[in-house]
Scaffold this motif. Sequence first.
Motif, PDB file in Angstrom:
ATOM      1  N   GLN A 158       0.836  -1.193   0.000  1.00 19.83           N
ATOM      2  CA  GLN A 158       0.000   0.000   0.000  1.00 19.83           C
ATOM      3  C   GLN A 158       0.880   1.255   0.000  1.00 19.83           C
ATOM      4  O   GLN A 158       1.921   1.299   0.647  1.00 19.83           O
ATOM      5  CB  GLN A 158      -0.915  -0.003   1.227  1.00 19.83           C
ATOM      6  N   GLY A 159       0.443   2.250  -0.706  1.00 23.69           N
ATOM      7  CA  GLY A 159       1.188   3.496  -0.769  1.00 23.69           C
ATOM      8  C   GLY A 159       2.164   3.550  -1.918  1.00 23.69           C
ATOM      9  O   GLY A 159       2.752   4.606  -2.185  1.00 23.69           O
ATOM     10  N   ARG A 160       2.379   2.438  -2.595  1.00 25.44           N
ATOM     11  CA  ARG A 160       3.263   2.458  -3.762  1.00 25.44           C
ATOM     12  C   ARG A 160       2.504   3.003  -4.968  1.00 25.44           C
ATOM     13  O   ARG A 160       1.308   2.781  -5.107  1.00 25.44           O
ATOM     14  CB  ARG A 160       3.794   1.057  -4.063  1.00 25.44           C
ATOM     15  N   SER A 161       3.230   3.686  -5.816  1.00 26.58           N
ATOM     16  CA  SER A 161       2.606   4.269  -6.996  1.00 26.58           C
ATOM     17  C   SER A 161       3.541   4.134  -8.190  1.00 26.58           C
ATOM     18  O   SER A 161       4.715   3.778  -8.045  1.00 26.58           O
ATOM     19  CB  SER A 161       2.283   5.750  -6.763  1.00 26.58           C
ATOM     20  N   GLY A 162       3.013   4.401  -9.339  1.00 18.77           N
ATOM     21  CA  GLY A 162       3.828   4.388 -10.541  1.00 18.77           C
ATOM     22  C   GLY A 162       4.394   3.015 -10.828  1.00 18.77           C
ATOM     23  O   GLY A 162       3.724   1.981 -10.676  1.00 18.77           O
ATOM     24  N   PHE A 163       5.657   3.006 -11.242  1.00 20.84           N
ATOM     25  CA  PHE A 163       6.303   1.753 -11.628  1.00 20.84           C
ATOM     26  C   PHE A 163       6.374   0.770 -10.469  1.00 20.84           C
ATOM     27  O   PHE A 163       6.206  -0.445 -10.663  1.00 20.84           O
ATOM     28  CB  PHE A 163       7.713   2.034 -12.148  1.00 20.84           C
ATOM     29  N   MET A 164       6.626   1.259  -9.225  1.00 21.10           N
ATOM     30  CA  MET A 164       6.757   0.366  -8.084  1.00 21.10           C
ATOM     31  C   MET A 164       5.438  -0.336  -7.776  1.00 21.10           C
ATOM     32  O   MET A 164       5.433  -1.508  -7.377  1.00 21.10           O
ATOM     33  CB  MET A 164       7.255   1.127  -6.862  1.00 21.10           C
ATOM     34  N   ALA A 165       4.315   0.358  -7.976  1.00 24.74           N
ATOM     35  CA  ALA A 165       3.010  -0.274  -7.790  1.00 24.74           C
ATOM     36  C   ALA A 165       2.778  -1.329  -8.865  1.00 24.74           C
ATOM     37  O   ALA A 165       2.248  -2.417  -8.588  1.00 24.74           O
ATOM     38  CB  ALA A 165       1.912   0.777  -7.828  1.00 24.74           C
ATOM     39  N   TRP A 166       3.156  -1.000 -10.095  1.00 24.26           N
ATOM     40  CA  TRP A 166       3.017  -1.943 -11.201  1.00 24.26           C
ATOM     41  C   TRP A 166       3.870  -3.184 -10.954  1.00 24.26           C
ATOM     42  O   TRP A 166       3.433  -4.310 -11.162  1.00 24.26           O
ATOM     43  CB  TRP A 166       3.438  -1.255 -12.499  1.00 24.26           C
TER      44      TRP A 166
END
Length: 364
Positions: A158-166
């Motif tokens: 949770q809280g990851r966004s962009g490439f790291m979320a992907w």
Amino acid sequence: MTALDTLPEPTPGTPSRPRAAANRDYFELTERVKAAGLMGRDVRTYVLRTALLTVVLAAGIAGMALIPDSPWLLLLGAGFGVLFTQFAFLAHDGAHQQVFASGRRNQWFARIIGNLVVGLSVAWWNRKHGKHHAHPNTIGKDGDISGGVLVFVPGDEQGRSGFMAWLAKRQGWAFLPLLSLFAFVLHYEAISSVLRDTKMKHRLAEAVLCGIRILGFPVLAFATMSPGWAVGFLAVQLAVFGITMGGSFAPNHKGMPILPEDLEVDFLRRQVLTSRNITGGRLMTWAMGGLDLQIEHHLFPRMPSGHLRRVRPIVREFCAEKGIVYTETSLLRSYIIVIRYLNRVGLGYADPMDCPVAAQLRRA
């Protein structure tokens, strides 16, 4: 008993036991192992292993100078990757005080092999690995499951966004390719640790030994090969070293029960319930430096790796008597479990506190 293929939820039925009785269990197991004569050092075997690997290392260095520019250099690079992993296992055992009766000798054995041959800061490794052994798979205490490129604890995605979320949603499939970069991580940590940690014991020795290895090996490659082949040789060596080194540690705990930070668990159950053995016999033990017998290694971290296979039947029998889940599976199956686990965690599958092991041990 085979390993679980779901999130880290062990087979129900591990009985609760009063704390004093649980602590006596490990004492009883230790007495059985001592009676079998398996707690002593095995210096002769370690000396032989070190000598044989040193001969192979010398032959490999000679090969760098004698083999002309050709694809054979890439094969030699792969061989160096495997060889450095075997040396890393020796440094690991020395750091665990498995080789000599003298703690000082063990530390210098580990320091010379780990820093000079492998390019790994043993001081950094001791600090990191010691915390892991004290609290394996424990949230907030085991750095091996702390946040990083990959997410090992449900909820950390949770809280990851962009490439790291992907990446988190597909991290299981990225796991094996990322292992090829593990060597860079070890070398980076070695360099950064000796530069930043002013309180590091034997800091100068670590810096000199690491510097000779991390700088000297590439220099040797470029001195004996054309630039293009030297780059290819080093790339293969680093990738194979990362895969064989990281791949020997990853199957042993990933996908096993993760314990809350505040959960009090006796030493025996903490080590057994969070560890997984890998089947495959003596060849697997050689390939993984004894880490295939992870349960026994965690229970007796100072025991020579050559004794772990002999103590395994004693531990299995004892765990069966006490109703403690003893997990082992094949190497292939372990990777399937790890990949599936990582993918499910990355997708936000479970509450990290929703663990039957934790629930049962809280009642102990």
